[in-house]
Design a protein around this motif. Structure first.
Motif, short mmCIF file in Angstrom:
data_model
loop_
_atom_site.label_atom_id
_atom_site.label_comp_id
_atom_site.label_asym_id
_atom_site.label_seq_id
_atom_site.Cartn_x
_atom_site.Cartn_y
_atom_site.Cartn_z
N GLY A 60 0.78 -1.23 0.00
CA GLY A 60 0.00 0.00 0.00
C GLY A 60 0.81 1.28 0.00
O GLY A 60 0.26 2.37 -0.08
N PHE A 61 2.12 1.18 0.08
CA PHE A 61 2.99 2.36 0.15
C PHE A 61 3.41 2.68 -1.28
O PHE A 61 4.31 2.07 -1.86
CB PHE A 61 4.18 2.04 1.04
N SER A 62 2.77 3.68 -1.87
CA SER A 62 2.87 3.90 -3.31
C SER A 62 4.26 4.22 -3.83
O SER A 62 4.61 3.82 -4.94
CB SER A 62 1.91 5.01 -3.73
N ILE A 63 5.10 4.91 -3.09
CA ILE A 63 6.43 5.27 -3.61
C ILE A 63 7.25 4.02 -3.90
O ILE A 63 8.09 4.01 -4.80
CB ILE A 63 7.17 6.24 -2.67
N LEU A 64 7.01 2.95 -3.17
CA LEU A 64 7.74 1.71 -3.41
C LEU A 64 7.47 1.18 -4.81
O LEU A 64 8.36 0.63 -5.46
CB LEU A 64 7.36 0.65 -2.37
N HIS A 65 6.25 1.36 -5.29
CA HIS A 65 5.91 0.92 -6.64
C HIS A 65 6.68 1.73 -7.68
O HIS A 65 7.11 1.19 -8.69
CB HIS A 65 4.40 1.04 -6.87
N GLY A 66 6.85 3.01 -7.42
CA GLY A 66 7.65 3.84 -8.32
C GLY A 66 9.10 3.44 -8.32
O GLY A 66 9.74 3.38 -9.38
N TRP A 67 9.63 3.15 -7.13
CA TRP A 67 11.02 2.72 -7.04
C TRP A 67 11.22 1.38 -7.73
O TRP A 67 12.30 1.08 -8.21
CB TRP A 67 11.46 2.64 -5.59
N LEU A 68 10.20 0.54 -7.78
CA LEU A 68 10.28 -0.72 -8.50
C LEU A 68 10.10 -0.51 -10.00
O LEU A 68 10.76 -1.15 -10.81
CB LEU A 68 9.22 -1.70 -7.98
N ALA A 69 9.21 0.39 -10.38
CA ALA A 69 8.94 0.62 -11.80
C ALA A 69 10.16 1.14 -12.55
O ALA A 69 10.35 0.83 -13.73
CB ALA A 69 7.77 1.59 -11.96
N ALA A 70 11.01 1.93 -11.88
CA ALA A 70 12.17 2.52 -12.56
C ALA A 70 13.13 1.46 -13.11
O ALA A 70 13.43 1.48 -14.31
CB ALA A 70 12.89 3.48 -11.61
N PRO A 71 13.61 0.51 -12.29
CA PRO A 71 14.50 -0.50 -12.88
C PRO A 71 13.78 -1.44 -13.85
O PRO A 71 14.38 -1.91 -14.81
CB PRO A 71 15.07 -1.25 -11.67
N LEU A 72 12.49 -1.70 -13.60
CA LEU A 72 11.74 -2.53 -14.54
C LEU A 72 11.68 -1.86 -15.91
O LEU A 72 11.85 -2.52 -16.94
CB LEU A 72 10.31 -2.79 -14.03
N ALA A 73 11.47 -0.57 -15.92
CA ALA A 73 11.42 0.16 -17.20
C ALA A 73 12.77 0.11 -17.90
O ALA A 73 12.83 -0.07 -19.13
CB ALA A 73 11.00 1.60 -16.95
N ARG A 74 13.85 0.26 -17.16
CA ARG A 74 15.19 0.19 -17.77
C ARG A 74 15.47 -1.18 -18.35
O ARG A 74 16.19 -1.30 -19.32
CB ARG A 74 16.28 0.54 -16.74
N LEU A 75 14.89 -2.19 -17.75
CA LEU A 75 15.09 -3.55 -18.26
C LEU A 75 14.08 -3.90 -19.35
O LEU A 75 14.09 -5.00 -19.87
CB LEU A 75 14.98 -4.57 -17.11
N GLY A 76 13.19 -2.97 -19.68
CA GLY A 76 12.21 -3.21 -20.71
C GLY A 76 11.00 -3.99 -20.25
O GLY A 76 10.28 -4.56 -21.06
N SER A 77 10.76 -4.02 -18.96
CA SER A 77 9.67 -4.82 -18.41
C SER A 77 8.46 -4.00 -18.04
O SER A 77 7.52 -4.54 -17.48
CB SER A 77 10.15 -5.55 -17.15
N SER A 78 8.44 -2.72 -18.32
CA SER A 78 7.36 -1.88 -17.82
C SER A 78 6.00 -2.28 -18.37
O SER A 78 5.01 -2.26 -17.65
CB SER A 78 7.65 -0.41 -18.11
N THR A 79 5.91 -2.66 -19.62
CA THR A 79 4.60 -3.04 -20.16
C THR A 79 4.15 -4.38 -19.61
O THR A 79 2.97 -4.58 -19.37
CB THR A 79 4.64 -3.09 -21.70
N ARG A 80 5.08 -5.28 -19.37
CA ARG A 80 4.73 -6.58 -18.82
C ARG A 80 4.24 -6.45 -17.38
O ARG A 80 3.41 -7.20 -16.92
CB ARG A 80 5.94 -7.51 -18.90
N GLN A 81 4.78 -5.47 -16.63
CA GLN A 81 4.43 -5.30 -15.23
C GLN A 81 3.26 -4.35 -15.03
O GLN A 81 2.81 -4.17 -13.92
CB GLN A 81 5.65 -4.76 -14.46
N LYS A 82 2.76 -3.74 -16.08
CA LYS A 82 1.72 -2.74 -15.94
C LYS A 82 0.51 -3.21 -15.13
O LYS A 82 0.07 -2.51 -14.24
CB LYS A 82 1.29 -2.23 -17.30
N PRO A 83 -0.04 -4.41 -15.38
CA PRO A 83 -1.18 -4.83 -14.57
C PRO A 83 -0.85 -4.94 -13.08
O PRO A 83 -1.64 -4.59 -12.24
CB PRO A 83 -1.54 -6.19 -15.14
#
Length: 103
Positions: A60-83
């Protein structure tokens, strides 16, 4: 420290916090900082691992999701992790301790 440009120190301090207080209810924060510090240092895989741990500790702590999304995006996983990260775009204010919504 991570935002100030000293990612290595942020990672060290986050790891120290986890060692000193492994049962802390806010352990998601140092775990998230470790992930974000790894992201800033170019270690995206380690950033994803630590970021996922942080989100698991307190989803439930939203900033953690942003901190996770950043490396996922660099690895090209952002669309796969979107849901999985879909709840981040909602404007729900929650307590950092995971105790529930804020008034």
């Amino acid at each position: 420290m991570a935002y100030g440009g000293d990612a290595a120190r942020a990672i060290d301090w986050g790891e120290q916090a986890m060692r000193l207080s492994p049962l802390d209810t806010m352990s998601c924060v140092p775990q998230g900082i470790i992930g974000f510090g790894n992201f800033l240092s170019g270690r995206h895989e380690q950033g994803v691992i630590a970021g996922r741990r942080a989100v698991e500790l307190n989803p439930g702590f939203s900033i953690l999701h942003g901190w996770l999304a950043a490396p996922l995006a660099r690895l090209g996983s952002s669309t796969r992790q979107k849901p999985r990260l879909g709840g981040c775009s909602r404007s729900t204010r929650t307590s950092p301790s995971g105790a529930g919504p804020l008034p």
